[in-house]
Design a protein around this motif. Structure first.
Motif, short mmCIF file in Angstrom:
data_model
loop_
_atom_site.label_atom_id
_atom_site.label_comp_id
_atom_site.label_asym_id
_atom_site.label_seq_id
_atom_site.Cartn_x
_atom_site.Cartn_y
_atom_site.Cartn_z
N GLY A 70 93.57 87.87 146.00
CA GLY A 70 93.35 89.11 145.63
C GLY A 70 94.15 89.86 144.83
N ASP A 71 94.88 88.98 143.51
CA ASP A 71 95.17 89.64 142.56
C ASP A 71 94.49 89.78 141.22
OD1 ASP A 71 97.85 89.61 144.59
OD2 ASP A 71 99.43 88.23 143.81
N LEU A 72 93.36 89.90 141.36
CA LEU A 72 92.23 89.34 140.18
C LEU A 72 91.26 89.57 141.73
CD1 LEU A 72 93.15 86.76 137.61
CD2 LEU A 72 93.92 89.42 138.18
N ASP A 73 90.91 90.50 140.76
CA ASP A 73 89.04 90.31 140.90
C ASP A 73 87.63 89.33 140.52
OD1 ASP A 73 89.05 92.59 143.19
OD2 ASP A 73 89.55 93.49 141.04
N VAL A 74 88.05 89.71 138.91
CA VAL A 74 87.21 88.57 138.23
C VAL A 74 87.99 88.33 136.99
CG1 VAL A 74 85.39 89.27 136.01
CG2 VAL A 74 86.22 90.54 138.12
N TYR A 75 87.49 86.98 136.51
CA TYR A 75 87.63 85.85 135.22
C TYR A 75 87.01 84.95 134.71
CZ TYR A 75 89.55 81.68 137.56
OH TYR A 75 88.88 80.58 138.39
N PRO A 76 86.94 84.57 134.10
CA PRO A 76 86.08 83.12 132.80
C PRO A 76 86.13 82.77 133.23
CG PRO A 76 87.86 85.13 131.50
CD PRO A 76 88.27 85.53 132.53
N ASP A 77 85.43 82.08 134.01
CA ASP A 77 85.89 80.03 134.28
C ASP A 77 84.49 79.32 133.49
OD1 ASP A 77 87.10 77.78 133.85
OD2 ASP A 77 87.87 78.69 136.23
N TYR A 78 84.64 78.24 133.63
CA TYR A 78 83.49 77.36 132.83
C TYR A 78 82.74 76.18 134.02
CZ TYR A 78 86.04 78.56 128.85
OH TYR A 78 85.97 79.64 128.39
N THR A 79 81.38 75.65 133.87
CA THR A 79 81.15 75.39 135.29
C THR A 79 81.69 73.71 135.95
OG1 THR A 79 79.49 74.35 134.20
CG2 THR A 79 79.04 76.36 135.20
N GLY A 80 81.93 73.46 134.31
CA GLY A 80 82.74 71.58 134.36
C GLY A 80 84.18 71.99 135.28
N THR A 81 84.35 73.29 134.71
CA THR A 81 86.35 73.23 135.33
C THR A 81 86.49 73.61 136.11
OG1 THR A 81 86.46 73.64 132.89
CG2 THR A 81 88.11 75.02 134.91
N ILE A 82 84.81 74.71 137.09
CA ILE A 82 84.74 74.61 138.48
C ILE A 82 84.97 73.93 139.49
CG2 ILE A 82 83.51 76.26 140.24
CD1 ILE A 82 83.06 78.46 137.91
N SER A 83 83.87 73.04 139.02
CA SER A 83 83.86 71.91 139.83
C SER A 83 84.32 70.83 139.71
CB SER A 83 81.97 70.87 138.54
OG SER A 83 82.62 69.94 139.11
N GLU A 84 85.16 69.98 138.44
CA GLU A 84 85.96 69.06 138.30
C GLU A 84 87.73 69.92 139.16
OE1 GLU A 84 85.57 65.85 137.87
OE2 GLU A 84 83.92 66.11 137.14
N GLU A 85 88.30 70.57 138.10
CA GLU A 85 89.75 71.29 138.69
C GLU A 85 89.94 71.59 139.89
OE1 GLU A 85 92.42 70.58 137.63
OE2 GLU A 85 93.49 71.69 137.65
N ILE A 86 88.87 72.61 140.18
CA ILE A 86 89.11 73.77 141.78
C ILE A 86 88.36 72.95 142.43
CG2 ILE A 86 87.97 75.82 141.92
CD1 ILE A 86 88.77 77.67 139.80
N LEU A 87 87.01 72.22 143.08
CA LEU A 87 86.57 71.41 143.62
C LEU A 87 87.03 69.96 143.76
CD1 LEU A 87 83.20 73.95 144.17
CD2 LEU A 87 85.02 74.31 144.80
#
Ligand code: PBE
Length: 268
Positions: free
Chosen positions: A55-72
């Protein structure tokens, strides 16, 4: 609370394109009557993602492959609908694609690639002495060097980490032979680099999106419509031009973002 609502907090990663997209979101929010502030160049993907969850940020730009691989962790396809479904239980949403992909790729100086007969990543397997310089995040990412090395059976041992901005001068000076590039980097064209074909298709798609906290909708109802005005509006060549404005012409990310919003969307 009394007085003005708390500003929407937009974050960006520590590289030029992310800063431009952070500035663009901040300005698009302001143009939509939503007070916003940009916390720029905070660090790598994990720093931004954790700040969003906290909750320190509300929005930031990212990339679908990054969300899939690095985050999920590679458990979800890099497809917008699948990602949206996986992120919703964590209180996070994504916009539609902003209109371009920015994929990882390996690049070399064209004269060196030609001399060694390298066109594809698989050609690197027979060149163990090549000196490689990778951005620090790429060295450790599941969709970065570990994946490439395993899939292509790459034998190089001289592999060091460096800041993305320093990779291009190092390549030009002949200090390294290979680096990871982002496909919308303006320097690829400026230095006339050879971008190697990912012939085993290791890299996923990396479509640019804004990632946001779902509670933003209740807190600032005008925020999402303002961000959505950017969906589908930034093509790859427009993004390369924006990166060039900053990295080659020396403009500030805020100025590049403002110029684009004015010219492409008529936002003041
Ligand atoms: N990139 C290129 C993306 C992934 C590919 C560095 C712009 C990122 O995760 O930030």
């Amino acid at each position: 609370a009394l007085g003005a609502p708390a500003p929407v907090r937009v974050g960006s990663k520590e590289f030029t394109e992310s800063e431009i997209l952070g500035a663009m979101a901040t300005q698009a929010l302001a143009a939509g009557g939503v007070p916003a502030e940009h916390r720029r160049a905070l660090g790598g993907t994990r720093i931004l993602w954790e700040a969003l969850l906290r909750g320190d940020l509300d929005v930031y730009p990212d990339y679908t492959g990054t969300i899939s691989e690095e985050i999920l962790g590679g458990a979800v396809r890099p497809d917008e609908e699948a990602l949206r479904a996986a992120l919703a239980p964590r209180g996070v949403g994504i916009t539609r694609s902003l209109g371009f992909e920015d994929t990882y790729a390996l690049a070399m100086r064209r004269d060196v690639a030609d001399r060694l007969g390298v066109r594809r990543v698989s050609d690197l397997a027979r060149l163990p002495a090549l000196r490689i310089g990778f951005t620090s995040e790429f060295m450790d990412r599941k969709d970065g060097w570990p994946a490439l090395r395993a899939r292509y059976r790459l034998p190089q041992r001289d592999v060091r980490g460096l800041a993305h901005d320093l990779a291009y001068p190092a390549l030009a000076a002949g200090e390294i032979d290979v680096t990871d590039v982002y496909s919308t980097d303006a320097e690829i064209g400026r230095y006339g680099l050879a971008v190697l074909e990912d012939d085993l298709h290791v890299f996923p798609e990396y479509r640019a999106v804004y990632v946001y906290r779902l509670d933003l909708e209740a807190r600032a109802p005008a925020a999402l419509p303002a961000l959505r005005r950017l969906e589908g509006r930034i093509g790859a060549s427009a993004m390369i031009d924006l990166n060039a404005r900053v990295r080659i012409d020396g403009a500030a990310p805020d100025a590049a973002a403002a110029g684009f919003l004015r010219a492409a969307l008529g936002l003041a």
